[in-house]
Design a protein around this motif. Structure first.
Motif, PDB file in Angstrom:
ATOM      1  N   GLN A 147      21.172 -46.182 -18.727  1.00  0.00           N
ATOM      2  CA  GLN A 147      22.541 -46.916 -18.128  1.00  0.00           C
ATOM      3  C   GLN A 147      22.054 -48.346 -18.179  1.00  0.00           C
ATOM      4  N   PHE A 148      23.087 -48.936 -17.985  1.00  0.00           N
ATOM      5  CA  PHE A 148      22.878 -50.537 -17.622  1.00  0.00           C
ATOM      6  C   PHE A 148      22.558 -50.694 -16.330  1.00  0.00           C
ATOM      7  N   ALA A 149      21.944 -51.731 -15.740  1.00  0.00           N
ATOM      8  CA  ALA A 149      21.258 -52.017 -14.711  1.00  0.00           C
ATOM      9  C   ALA A 149      22.421 -51.882 -13.573  1.00  0.00           C
TER      10      ALA A 149
ATOM     11  N   SER B 282      29.663 -50.443 -14.949  1.00  0.00           N
ATOM     12  CA  SER B 282      30.195 -49.620 -15.722  1.00  0.00           C
ATOM     13  C   SER B 282      30.648 -48.380 -15.269  1.00  0.00           C
ATOM     14  N   PRO B 283      32.016 -48.130 -15.335  1.00  0.00           N
ATOM     15  CA  PRO B 283      32.576 -46.922 -14.565  1.00  0.00           C
ATOM     16  C   PRO B 283      32.007 -45.661 -15.375  1.00  0.00           C
ATOM     17  N   PHE B 284      31.807 -45.759 -16.600  1.00  0.00           N
ATOM     18  CA  PHE B 284      31.160 -44.256 -17.245  1.00  0.00           C
ATOM     19  C   PHE B 284      29.489 -44.117 -16.561  1.00  0.00           C
ATOM     20  N   CYS B 285      29.204 -45.038 -16.701  1.00  0.00           N
ATOM     21  CA  CYS B 285      27.486 -44.746 -16.064  1.00  0.00           C
ATOM     22  C   CYS B 285      27.456 -44.483 -14.626  1.00  0.00           C
TER      23      CYS B 285
ATOM     24  N   LEU C 233      20.306 -50.358 -23.616  1.00  0.00           N
ATOM     25  CA  LEU C 233      21.133 -51.111 -24.401  1.00  0.00           C
ATOM     26  C   LEU C 233      21.915 -50.373 -25.322  1.00  0.00           C
ATOM     27  N   PRO C 234      23.436 -50.648 -25.326  1.00  0.00           N
ATOM     28  CA  PRO C 234      24.363 -49.754 -26.068  1.00  0.00           C
ATOM     29  C   PRO C 234      23.831 -49.544 -27.577  1.00  0.00           C
ATOM     30  N   PHE C 235      23.456 -50.850 -28.305  1.00  0.00           N
ATOM     31  CA  PHE C 235      23.307 -50.501 -29.600  1.00  0.00           C
ATOM     32  C   PHE C 235      22.034 -49.749 -30.047  1.00  0.00           C
TER      33      PHE C 235
ATOM     34  N   ARG D 128      25.928 -45.535 -29.245  1.00  0.00           N
ATOM     35  CA  ARG D 128      26.128 -46.982 -29.335  1.00  0.00           C
ATOM     36  C   ARG D 128      26.934 -47.252 -28.192  1.00  0.00           C
ATOM     37  N   LYS D 129      27.136 -46.389 -27.222  1.00  0.00           N
ATOM     38  CA  LYS D 129      27.723 -46.551 -25.844  1.00  0.00           C
ATOM     39  C   LYS D 129      26.641 -46.073 -24.845  1.00  0.00           C
ATOM     40  N   LEU D 130      26.915 -46.633 -23.674  1.00  0.00           N
ATOM     41  CA  LEU D 130      26.108 -45.948 -22.412  1.00  0.00           C
ATOM     42  C   LEU D 130      27.377 -45.295 -21.514  1.00  0.00           C
ATOM     43  N   PRO D 131      26.732 -44.278 -20.883  1.00  0.00           N
ATOM     44  CA  PRO D 131      25.521 -43.575 -20.592  1.00  0.00           C
ATOM     45  C   PRO D 131      25.078 -42.597 -21.637  1.00  0.00           C
ATOM     46  N   TRP D 132      23.710 -42.221 -21.692  1.00  0.00           N
ATOM     47  CA  TRP D 132      23.309 -41.081 -22.266  1.00  0.00           C
ATOM     48  C   TRP D 132      22.006 -40.376 -21.616  1.00  0.00           C
TER      49      TRP D 132
ATOM     50  N   SER E 299      29.627 -39.753 -21.059  1.00  0.00           N
ATOM     51  CA  SER E 299      29.662 -39.367 -19.721  1.00  0.00           C
ATOM     52  C   SER E 299      30.200 -37.998 -19.782  1.00  0.00           C
ATOM     53  N   GLY E 300      31.354 -37.759 -20.488  1.00  0.00           N
ATOM     54  CA  GLY E 300      32.147 -36.514 -20.378  1.00  0.00           C
ATOM     55  C   GLY E 300      31.002 -35.247 -20.987  1.00  0.00           C
ATOM     56  N   PHE E 301      30.622 -35.373 -22.092  1.00  0.00           N
ATOM     57  CA  PHE E 301      29.668 -34.667 -22.767  1.00  0.00           C
ATOM     58  C   PHE E 301      28.569 -34.270 -21.767  1.00  0.00           C
TER      59      PHE E 301
ATOM     60  N   LEU F 145      42.380 -42.449 -16.712  1.00  0.00           N
ATOM     61  CA  LEU F 145      41.395 -43.604 -16.120  1.00  0.00           C
ATOM     62  C   LEU F 145      40.345 -44.073 -17.418  1.00  0.00           C
ATOM     63  N   GLU F 146      40.114 -42.961 -18.205  1.00  0.00           N
ATOM     64  CA  GLU F 146      38.869 -43.552 -19.200  1.00  0.00           C
ATOM     65  C   GLU F 146      39.598 -44.126 -20.359  1.00  0.00           C
ATOM     66  N   GLU F 147      40.742 -43.681 -20.749  1.00  0.00           N
ATOM     67  CA  GLU F 147      41.345 -44.128 -22.229  1.00  0.00           C
ATOM     68  C   GLU F 147      42.452 -44.973 -22.142  1.00  0.00           C
TER      69      GLU F 147
ATOM     70  N   THR G 101      43.366 -46.808 -18.387  1.00  0.00           N
ATOM     71  CA  THR G 101      43.125 -47.794 -17.060  1.00  0.00           C
ATOM     72  C   THR G 101      41.872 -48.614 -17.688  1.00  0.00           C
ATOM     73  N   TYR G 102      40.940 -48.073 -18.266  1.00  0.00           N
ATOM     74  CA  TYR G 102      39.650 -48.563 -18.573  1.00  0.00           C
ATOM     75  C   TYR G 102      39.955 -49.896 -19.342  1.00  0.00           C
ATOM     76  N   TRP G 103      40.988 -49.908 -20.297  1.00  0.00           N
ATOM     77  CA  TRP G 103      41.288 -51.036 -21.195  1.00  0.00           C
ATOM     78  C   TRP G 103      41.940 -52.154 -20.059  1.00  0.00           C
TER      79      TRP G 103
ATOM     80  N   ARG H 207      38.452 -58.015 -29.420  1.00  0.00           N
ATOM     81  CA  ARG H 207      39.011 -57.173 -30.284  1.00  0.00           C
ATOM     82  C   ARG H 207      39.171 -55.859 -30.044  1.00  0.00           C
ATOM     83  N   ASP H 208      38.197 -55.143 -29.441  1.00  0.00           N
ATOM     84  CA  ASP H 208      38.418 -53.617 -29.039  1.00  0.00           C
ATOM     85  C   ASP H 208      39.671 -53.490 -28.197  1.00  0.00           C
ATOM     86  N   CYS H 209      39.885 -54.432 -27.339  1.00  0.00           N
ATOM     87  CA  CYS H 209      41.206 -54.459 -26.545  1.00  0.00           C
ATOM     88  C   CYS H 209      42.528 -54.690 -27.069  1.00  0.00           C
TER      89      CYS H 209
HETATM   90  N1  LIG Z   1      33.559 -42.156 -23.740  1.00  0.00           N
HETATM   91  C1  LIG Z   1      32.269 -42.713 -23.220  1.00  0.00           C
HETATM   92  C2  LIG Z   1      32.651 -44.239 -23.191  1.00  0.00           C
HETATM   93  C3  LIG Z   1      31.477 -45.258 -22.617  1.00  0.00           C
HETATM   94  C4  LIG Z   1      31.709 -46.543 -22.785  1.00  0.00           C
HETATM   95  O1  LIG Z   1      32.683 -47.166 -23.454  1.00  0.00           O
HETATM   96  N2  LIG Z   1      30.755 -47.423 -22.262  1.00  0.00           N
HETATM   97  C5  LIG Z   1      30.807 -48.726 -22.398  1.00  0.00           C
HETATM   98  C6  LIG Z   1      30.339 -49.381 -21.139  1.00  0.00           C
HETATM   99  S1  LIG Z   1      31.614 -49.115 -19.941  1.00  0.00           S
HETATM  100  C7  LIG Z   1      29.609 -49.313 -23.567  1.00  0.00           C
HETATM  101  O2  LIG Z   1      28.599 -48.838 -23.414  1.00  0.00           O
HETATM  102  N3  LIG Z   1      30.170 -50.388 -24.163  1.00  0.00           N
HETATM  103  C8  LIG Z   1      29.242 -50.909 -25.206  1.00  0.00           C
HETATM  104  C9  LIG Z   1      30.101 -51.419 -26.305  1.00  0.00           C
HETATM  105  O3  LIG Z   1      31.100 -51.076 -26.608  1.00  0.00           O
HETATM  106  O4  LIG Z   1      29.222 -52.108 -27.200  1.00  0.00           O
HETATM  107  C10 LIG Z   1      31.695 -42.025 -22.022  1.00  0.00           C
HETATM  108  O5  LIG Z   1      32.193 -41.428 -21.442  1.00  0.00           O
HETATM  109  O6  LIG Z   1      30.513 -42.150 -21.959  1.00  0.00           O
END
Ligand SMILES: N[C@@H](CCC(=O)N[C@@H](CS)C(=O)NCC(=O)O)C(=O)O
Length: 239
Positions: free
Chosen positions: A7-9, A18-21, A42-44, A49-53, A64-66, A98-100, A102-104, A146-148
């Motif tokens: 995860q992120f620090a 990060s709410p997901f971490c 690092l996400p990449f 390509r996203k955290l956490p794992w 996070s869901g899986f 919240l995740e899909e 509020t997050y934005w 851009r994502d937003c």
């Molecule tokens: N659906 C994913 C979403 C994870 C997510 O969006 N993580 C963000 C941090 S809050 C991330 O790693 N973003 C990096 C990016 O978009 O490059 C989960 O539940 O873990």
């Protein structure tokens, strides 16, 4: 077997900005699972390509869901074992909201809105050498902007974005407003990890917004967030 949480620090005075971490770590604690944080991931470089794992004894699970579903299935006493099908459906609705959605709204206030961006930039890139921090921050901000826009929230006016966020927290307040200790009753569930992570990232992080001001006026949200933080992350103090 110790689960390794990538995860992120920690940031913004929370276990994670990060709410997901933060959700994943909250779940690990609430479920009493032995874990170790691998901060600074690092996400990449992440599997999706996203955290956490997580790495669970060689089994890699991203998202996070899986992660929660994997841990629920692989450990003997699932945290959600007591939930009815109806409880699960309500929890699912809260989680997806919240995740899909509020997050934005949160992304807008942290990464797009100028006052929030100043704090976000300092938090995530302030420790880097100025030139590097400036460039990496600019690239990250451009991506999230851009994502937003692509997701749609970023297409709205400031007032509309505030209305979207307020409606989500009003719904959460209504669910919590019947004297229950946890989101779905007298016992915790994985959905409390979601609610805690998103509420703490709003209420305990001093990024001003109409949504935060609105939520701060709802005692039921503030009380839930504070007591969950005390229970799950007692080493953190309310700012
Ligand atoms: N659906 C994913 C979403 C994870 C997510 O969006 N993580 C963000 C941090 S809050 C991330 O790693 N973003 C990096 C990016 O978009 O490059 C989960 O539940 O873990």
């Amino acid at each position: 077997m110790t689960v390794r949480l990538h995860q992120f620090a920690p940031g913004f005075g929370l276990p994670n900005g990060s709410p997901f971490c933060m959700k994943a770590e909250a779940y690990l604690r609430m479920a009493g699972i032995d874990y170790r944080c691998e901060n600074g991931a690092l996400p990449f470089r992440a599997p999706r390509r996203k955290l956490p794992w997580i790495d669970d004894g060689g089994t890699v699970v991203a998202d996070s869901g899986f992660i929660v579903r994997h841990l629920e299935a692989s450990r003997g006493a699932p945290l959600d074992g007591w939930l009815s099908a109806r409880d699960r459906a309500i929890g699912h609705g809260v989680q997806r909201t919240l995740e899909e959605n509020t997050y934005w709204v949160a992304i807008h206030y942290r990464w797009v809105d100028e006052p929030g961006w100043r704090l976000t930039r300092q938090q995530f890139f302030g420790a880097l050498p100025p030139g590097v921090g400036g460039l990496v921050g600019w690239i990250a901000r451009r991506k999230l902007r851009r994502d937003c826009l692509g997701q749609g929230t970023g297409l709205h006016t400031a007032e509309e974005i505030a209305a979207i966020g307020r409606a989500d927290f009003d719904a959460l307040a209504t669910l919590l407003d019947d004297g229950r200790e946890y989101l779905l009753g007298a016992r915790p569930s994985s959905y409390d990890a979601v609610a805690l992570a998103f509420l703490a990232n709003l209420l305990w992080v001093p990024i001003d917004s109409p949504v935060r001001r609105h939520a701060l006026q709802q005692p039921v949200l503030v009380a839930y967030c504070d007591r969950m933080m005390t229970r799950v992350f007692p080493e953190y103090r309310k700012p």
